[in-house]
Scaffold this motif. Structure first.
Motif, PDB file in Angstrom:
ATOM      1  N   LEU A  46       0.832  -1.209   0.000  1.00 11.22           N
ATOM      2  CA  LEU A  46       0.000   0.000   0.000  1.00 11.22           C
ATOM      3  C   LEU A  46       0.867   1.259   0.000  1.00 11.22           C
ATOM      4  CD1 LEU A  46      -3.016  -0.735   2.361  1.00 11.22           C
ATOM      5  CD2 LEU A  46      -3.069  -0.225  -0.076  1.00 11.22           C
ATOM      6  N   PHE A  47       1.969   1.199   0.759  1.00 14.68           N
ATOM      7  CA  PHE A  47       2.875   2.339   0.853  1.00 14.68           C
ATOM      8  C   PHE A  47       3.393   2.698  -0.541  1.00 14.68           C
ATOM      9  CE2 PHE A  47       7.171   4.056   1.420  1.00 14.68           C
ATOM     10  CZ  PHE A  47       6.910   5.104   2.277  1.00 14.68           C
ATOM     11  N   ILE A  48       3.878   1.658  -1.246  1.00 12.32           N
ATOM     12  CA  ILE A  48       4.424   1.898  -2.591  1.00 12.32           C
ATOM     13  C   ILE A  48       3.340   2.403  -3.532  1.00 12.32           C
ATOM     14  CG2 ILE A  48       5.466   0.764  -4.588  1.00 12.32           C
ATOM     15  CD1 ILE A  48       6.868  -1.102  -2.542  1.00 12.32           C
ATOM     16  N   LEU A  49       2.166   1.731  -3.483  1.00 10.28           N
ATOM     17  CA  LEU A  49       1.073   2.109  -4.389  1.00 10.28           C
ATOM     18  C   LEU A  49       0.626   3.538  -4.159  1.00 10.28           C
ATOM     19  CD1 LEU A  49      -1.079  -1.143  -4.425  1.00 10.28           C
ATOM     20  CD2 LEU A  49       0.252  -0.170  -6.307  1.00 10.28           C
ATOM     21  N   ASN A  99       0.508   9.462   2.878  1.00  8.84           N
ATOM     22  CA  ASN A  99       0.692  10.724   2.181  1.00  8.84           C
ATOM     23  C   ASN A  99       1.130  11.832   3.124  1.00  8.84           C
ATOM     24  OD1 ASN A  99       0.184  10.944  -0.752  1.00  8.84           O
ATOM     25  ND2 ASN A  99      -1.465   9.556  -0.152  1.00  8.84           N
ATOM     26  N   PHE A 100       0.513  11.837   4.287  1.00 10.79           N
ATOM     27  CA  PHE A 100       0.855  12.873   5.246  1.00 10.79           C
ATOM     28  C   PHE A 100       2.303  12.690   5.719  1.00 10.79           C
ATOM     29  CE2 PHE A 100       1.294  14.380   9.594  1.00 10.79           C
ATOM     30  CZ  PHE A 100       0.923  15.697   9.437  1.00 10.79           C
ATOM     31  N   ALA A 101       2.594  11.445   6.116  1.00  2.07           N
ATOM     32  CA  ALA A 101       3.927  11.151   6.646  1.00  2.07           C
ATOM     33  C   ALA A 101       4.990  11.423   5.593  1.00  2.07           C
ATOM     34  CB  ALA A 101       3.997   9.691   7.098  1.00  2.07           C
ATOM     35  N   TYR A 102       4.679  11.056   4.370  1.00  2.00           N
ATOM     36  CA  TYR A 102       5.640  11.196   3.285  1.00  2.00           C
ATOM     37  C   TYR A 102       6.004  12.666   3.073  1.00  2.00           C
ATOM     38  CZ  TYR A 102       7.844  10.268  -1.193  1.00  2.00           C
ATOM     39  OH  TYR A 102       8.726  10.169  -2.205  1.00  2.00           O
ATOM     40  N   GLN A 103       4.961  13.501   3.126  1.00  2.00           N
ATOM     41  CA  GLN A 103       5.218  14.909   2.860  1.00  2.00           C
ATOM     42  C   GLN A 103       5.778  15.647   4.072  1.00  2.00           C
ATOM     43  OE1 GLN A 103       5.274  15.964  -0.049  1.00  2.00           O
ATOM     44  NE2 GLN A 103       4.137  14.328  -1.078  1.00  2.00           N
ATOM     45  N   ASN A 104       5.388  15.209   5.285  1.00  3.47           N
ATOM     46  CA  ASN A 104       5.710  16.025   6.453  1.00  3.47           C
ATOM     47  C   ASN A 104       6.745  15.429   7.393  1.00  3.47           C
ATOM     48  OD1 ASN A 104       3.746  18.154   5.920  1.00  3.47           O
ATOM     49  ND2 ASN A 104       2.281  16.492   6.199  1.00  3.47           N
ATOM     50  N   ILE A 105       6.820  14.115   7.473  1.00  2.00           N
ATOM     51  CA  ILE A 105       7.743  13.512   8.445  1.00  2.00           C
ATOM     52  C   ILE A 105       9.085  13.163   7.803  1.00  2.00           C
ATOM     53  CG2 ILE A 105       8.099  11.562  10.000  1.00  2.00           C
ATOM     54  CD1 ILE A 105       5.107  11.621  10.551  1.00  2.00           C
ATOM     55  N   LEU A 106       9.029  12.575   6.624  1.00  6.37           N
ATOM     56  CA  LEU A 106      10.278  12.182   5.967  1.00  6.37           C
ATOM     57  C   LEU A 106      11.086  13.415   5.593  1.00  6.37           C
ATOM     58  CD1 LEU A 106       9.560   9.215   3.550  1.00  6.37           C
ATOM     59  CD2 LEU A 106      10.568   9.205   5.822  1.00  6.37           C
ATOM     60  N   GLN A 107      12.418  13.260   5.649  1.00  5.08           N
ATOM     61  CA  GLN A 107      13.267  14.364   5.233  1.00  5.08           C
ATOM     62  C   GLN A 107      13.414  14.342   3.713  1.00  5.08           C
ATOM     63  OE1 GLN A 107      16.578  13.354   7.637  1.00  5.08           O
ATOM     64  NE2 GLN A 107      16.025  14.826   9.237  1.00  5.08           N
ATOM     65  N   THR A 108      13.821  15.501   3.191  1.00  4.44           N
ATOM     66  CA  THR A 108      13.856  15.642   1.731  1.00  4.44           C
ATOM     67  C   THR A 108      14.699  14.545   1.070  1.00  4.44           C
ATOM     68  OG1 THR A 108      13.878  17.969   2.214  1.00  4.44           O
ATOM     69  CG2 THR A 108      14.132  17.344  -0.082  1.00  4.44           C
TER      70      THR A 108
END
Lengths: 419, 643
Positions: A196-199, A248-257
């Motif tokens: 699901l994460f990848i998709l 989506n939230f984590a990807y945009q806000n938690i992960l570093q660039t």
């Protein structure tokens, strides 16, 4: 004396041979990676391969010291090891040296100690100690909760450095929990979540949600008779949808660039072989150019001339792939697979559950490093900075893997005795 | 061991599956997909082409006609460039800022890590001033190349020029040429391309990720050395060539001088000439367009490409052929009453009323009437049908090298025109034609087209009394002094040596006897034998033609001169030829200064103010309006055109 002979007699020499083989392969490839044709020398303490030689010798000494220790020592003192590691992990955040954005090293003289490496075996030890000594079963939430806590504390401390790669290593211990009775769904759920994460990164989330709802409706239509499963299916679907939005939230806000970029490179969303994808692209070129038989020892142009970054540590497999080709890669992967399968065999022949659980922990951690490290050099998984066990340059990592493995060998040699 | 024992197989299974996935992926990128191998070579290998020096070209005395001169390409590695004063830098290399920025961006797009040419072929002067300042501009450096340099700016059309290969050249060479190579386009540069170009060398250098050199790939096992092109020794005499070009200044035409005993071309002048250095360097393209659009067509190689009716010099050939056929002998006399009558009312006028002439006199006075009779005999009274007799005459003339390529070692030679019997049969729609139908061939007019080279070759063969060597421009090439075998073969004219005596006697009188058509061009103490010609040109003034050889015995030089639109052969071509001959044989000029000055200064270009000839021979061949009824209509325009 007699006691010691029988003690060494019980040691699994095949595992030690594989260990030595991997260390030797590692040393030669580190030599090749930093080899400078203008200054050819075999043992030079100023170079990486010179230092690695020292690390291998000390690791062997360390390993045999462990073999001569009392077998009960580790299970008894596992909470102490764990506690000490946690202290080091806290210490490193205070007095550690920041290298490349990670505050992961404590300088001791000319060497640097990396506490996160030692957290791996101490966590395994405590996990084995707790599970083997507990009366609870894995359907008890307290049991699961405690286990997760044991894993989460070092993970959280390592995340603070921040060293995501090392922290993720601890998730591999889920194999231990699975073997000890955690529901098999855990693996399926894990697989589904990864999918699901990848998709959700590849497709628009609304399309994905729509597809998910559609599939759910289809399943419901086809299995109208069993009413009971309807609610659970709907719950699963709802959970999946929630997860997608979380991703989506984590990807945009938690992960570093840079982490986001590494994932995008792997998914093909970024095509930038000179910028974001440079490491991966050069790594693939080095390995891919090796062909079937490789270019030969010290003949790898890509690694010799610094096209591959971090080539003696995280990207050491590039040298293997380039200079020894597919044949060499096959040997290395074969050695790792043999080692892993042997460790599982060793685990299953233990009488004490402590030894078995610990052995699974060892296998999980080595497996995780092996898969993620090689996978990232050939573009199967995002670039995560963790070393290849026994091959990568670095004292802390070699010592910690040696300790990890030799504690197992010690426990195994004592398998007839009672701990 | 507990109840979850079987789960070990799940775990082990996962391990095995993952290992297989890794191996499958490795097998794909290492063994199946070859693109990574190429990318690796692209990363690390830098093929450095070592350009060989192109062969030099020398004249027959070993003086340099073409040599190589270093030029400097300004290279740039964009990544290493630090901010700098663009304007000052542009001033140093002599380009404007806009084009500098454009070129720099182009280099940046190509690769920030690799070198690109920023500006090609800086002169030594620009380089000298740039060199001192270059250290202030990191990322820029100079790469040396060589270009052609012509120290004396002579013989442009003979030498030809080189320029960069095109896509087509690369294709045709089957990979020999690479973009950026130079190839001979015209002249000797083209015809001896294989000798001159030499062998490129390649160095396979390795570089690291920062483009720092790391030595030769595989210890230089795949490197090759460049070997310079062979030198060419041309047959030209540089001093003679230079003198000839000066004489031909402001005139359109050609001079071809041949050494009769070898066929080596001593002078090869095509006027107007141009400075061959124009075709080298940064402004090559502009210069080329200027030359191309010049109305006098300097790029046209007149000695081998311009075809003229030969005019009266053709009488020499007819005199020889007629003797060989047994139609005339030295004593054969014809009466000239001012013209040759043919057909019912036709008349081919002569310049004068010559009275009774023998063969030598017919050459000396250039009598049209005489050759009308000679031609009439050869075609109409040969004991066979005129068509067959004409063809026999045609074949005999063809052996002089007329109407076919001589095989000079220059590209784009034209073969001229010598019409066959079928041509006339087709034209007249009947094979019952006679000498009257093309009587102008008797005096070298009509459908004939002969290049100046062919004229020179004819007179060289006359000088040799019956044979010639193929005229060629290159004496030898390489260290071993190779010469092409075809240039050492003697070609016979099929005329017995004894028939030359009366003709040569006549030619000698042309120059050396008072009353000869070219007596004005007599050289003291050198017996030059020649024949003047004035070629009718329906498009403008007549062409002045002269050919000669000298000395009479053991000739050293045979020469043909054509000056377009100049009038009489005796007025311009003959004096020019005589000066050339004297210059070659004596290396100095004994004639009065005014004599030389007149020729040097004369401007005979179309549109220039006509100069009155100082001298006019009363015996010159003046062709009045001929009544060549069938001929004039069919004269192909191209034959008489200047170009």
């Amino acid at each position: 004396m007699n006691n010691q002979r029988s003690l060494l007699f019980n040691v699994d020499w095949v595992v030690i041979l594989i260990y030595l083989a991997l260390c030797t392969i590692g040393w030669f490839n580190i030599h090749a990676a930093v080899f400078d044709p203008l200054h050819p020398s075999i043992i030079d303490m100023g170079t990486n391969y010179g230092k690695q030689f020292l690390f291998i010798i000390t690791a062997l000494i360390l390993g045999f010291v462990i073999l001569f220790l009392d077998g009960k020592f580790f299970s008894t003192f596992s909470p102490v090891f764990y506690g000490a590691t946690l202290l080091l992990l806290i210490l490193v955040l205070v007095i550690g040296r920041n290298v490349g954005g990670n505050q992961a090293w404590i300088p001791i003289g000319s060497f640097r100690l990396q506490p996160s490496e030692f957290a791996k075996f101490s966590t395994c030890l405590l996990l084995a100690h707790y599970i083997s000594s507990s009366n609870l079963k894995f359907d008890d939430m307290k049991m699961i909760g405690t286990c997760i806590l044991i894993l989460l504390i070092p993970m959280a401390l390592i995340m603070l450095q921040p060293d995501t790669g090392s922290a993720l290593t601890f998730t591999s211990l889920v194999f231990v929990l699975y073997r000890e009775g955690l529901s098999g769904y855990i693996l399926i759920i894990g697989a589904v979540l990864i999918a699901l994460f990848i998709l959700s990164l590849l497709f628009n989330k609304f399309i994905l949600v729509g597809a998910l709802v559609g599939i759910t409706a289809l399943i419901l239509l086809l299995s109208r008779k069993s009413r009971r499963s309807v609610t659970s299916i709907i719950i699963v679907t709802a959970a999946c949808i929630a997860f997608i939005f979380c991703v989506n939230f984590a990807y945009q806000n938690i992960l570093q660039t840079h982490q986001r970029n590494r994932i995008d490179v792997i998914l093909g969303k970024i095509n930038d072989p000179r910028g974001q994808g440079y490491n991966l692209n050069q790594s693939k070129i080095a390995i891919g150019s090796g062909g079937l038989w490789g270019k030969g020892y010290l003949q790898g142009t890509q690694t010799k001339y610094d096209f591959v970054p971090e080539q003696s540590t995280d990207f050491i497999f590039c040298t293997v792939g380039e200079e020894w080709g597919f044949a060499g890669s096959l040997v290395v992967i074969g050695l790792y697979l043999t080692l892993l399968l042997l460790i599982i065999n060793i685990a299953e022949r233990q009488r004490s559950s402590f030894s078995r659980i610990y052995a699974y922990g060892v296998a999980s951690i080595i497996f995780f490093h092996f898969f993620i490290n090689i996978g990232m050099t050939i573009g199967l998984v995002p670039v995560i900075g963790i070393p290849l066990p026994f091959l990568s340059y670095g004292g802390s990592s070699l010592w910690s893997f040696t300790i990890l493995l030799f504690i197992l060998l010690k426990l195994d040699s004592n398998r007839m005795g009672i701990i | 061991m507990n109840s979850f024992f079987t789960r070990r197989f799940v775990v082990q299974g996962i391990f095995i599956v993952v290992a297989i996935i890794l191996l499958a992926r490795l097998f794909y990128i290492q063994v199946i997909d070859k693109s990574y191998f190429l990318s690796a070579n692209y990363n690390v290998l830098r093929k450095i082409t070592i350009y060989p020096a192109r062969g030099v070209i020398l004249d027959r005395k070993g003086q340099i006609l073409v040599q190589n001169e270093p030029v400097y390409d300004l290279m740039v590695i964009p990544r290493e460039v630090k901010p700098f004063d663009t304007l000052q830098f542009c001033r140093l290399i002599g380009i404007d800022k806009a084009s500098f920025i454009r070129k720099f961006e182009k280099a940046q797009t190509f690769s920030p890590y690799r070198e690109s040419i920023l500006e090609k072929q800086l002169s030594a002067m620009t380089f000298a001033s740039l060199q001192e300042k270059l250290f202030e501009y990191p990322g820029f450096y100079i790469q040396k190349r060589t270009v052609r340099r012509y120290p004396d700016t002579v013989a442009a059309q003979f030498l030809g020029y080189i320029n960069e290969v095109t896509e087509k050249d690369i294709e045709r060479s089957e990979g020999f040429y690479k973009p950026g190579d130079y190839i001979g386009r015209t002249g000797v540069e083209k015809s001896y391309e294989e000798v001159l170009r030499g062998q490129r060398g390649v160095q396979n250098l390795m570089v690291d990720a920062f483009n720092r050199p790391k030595g030769h790939f595989a210890e230089g096992r795949y490197d090759t050395l460049a070997s310079a092109g062979d030198k060419l020794i041309s047959s030209l005499d540089k001093e003679l060539q230079k003198f000839g070009e000066q004489l031909m200044q402001n005139k359109i035409g050609s001079i071809v001088a041949i050494e009769p005993s070898t066929g080596e071309i001593l002078a090869f002048i095509s006027s107007p000439a141009y400075d061959p250095n124009l075709m080298v360097g940064r402004y090559k393209g502009n210069n080329y367009m200027k030359l191309l659009n010049n109305p006098n067509k300097p790029l046209f190689i007149r000695p081998i490409q311009a075809e003229y009716p030969p005019g009266s010099i053709f009488k020499v050939i007819n005199a020889l052929v007629a003797q060989q056929f047994g139609m005339v002998n030295p004593g054969t006399q014809f009466f000239c009453g001012g013209g040759y009558h043919y057909g019912r009312r036709g008349i081919m006028r002569c310049t004068h009323v010559h009275g009774t002439l023998d063969l030598a006199q017919s050459i000396q006075y250039s009598c049209n009437t005489y050759y009308g009779y000679v031609y009439n005999r050869m075609v109409d009274h040969a004991g066979m049908r005129p068509v067959k007799a004409y063809q026999r005459w045609h074949d005999a003339v063809a052996r002089f090298g007329v109407g076919g390529k001589l095989g000079i070692d220059l590209p784009n030679e034209r073969k001229g025109n010598l019409p066959s019997a079928e041509f006339y049969t087709r034209h007249f729609r009947s094979d019952k034609w006679t000498s009257s139908y093309n009587i102008s061939l008797s005096i070298g007019q009509g459908e004939l087209g002969i290049t100046p080279l062919q004229m020179a070759n004819v007179v060289a063969a006359v000088a040799n009394r019956g044979y010639y060597y193929k005229p060629h421009l290159i004496k030898a090439f390489g260290e071993d002094k190779v010469i092409k075998a075809e240039y050492t073969k003697r070609n016979s004219l099929g005329i017995d040596a004894r028939y030359f005596n009366p003709v040569i006697e006549g030619m000698s009188r042309v120059v050396n006897q008072p009353g000869g058509t070219a007596s004005y061009s007599r050289i003291a103490d050198i017996e030059m034998c020649g024949k003047t010609g004035t070629v009718q040109n329906p498009h403008g003034d007549n062409h002045s033609v002269f050919f000669a050889f000298a000395p009479r015995n053991n000739p050293k030089i045979a020469i043909a001169v054509v000056v377009e639109n100049a009038g009489y052969g005796a007025t311009w071509s003959a004096p020019i030829a005589s000066l050339m001959v004297e210059k070659y044989l004596r290396d100095s000029i004994t004639r009065p200064k005014a004599y030389v000055e007149r020729l040097l200064k004369a401007n005979l270009l179309p549109g220039a103010k006509k100069i009155k000839p100082v001298h006019r021979s009363s015996e010159d061949t003046i062709l009045q309006k001929l009544e060549l009824k069938p001929i004039e209509i069919l004269t192909p325009k191209a034959l008489l055109q200047d170009e």
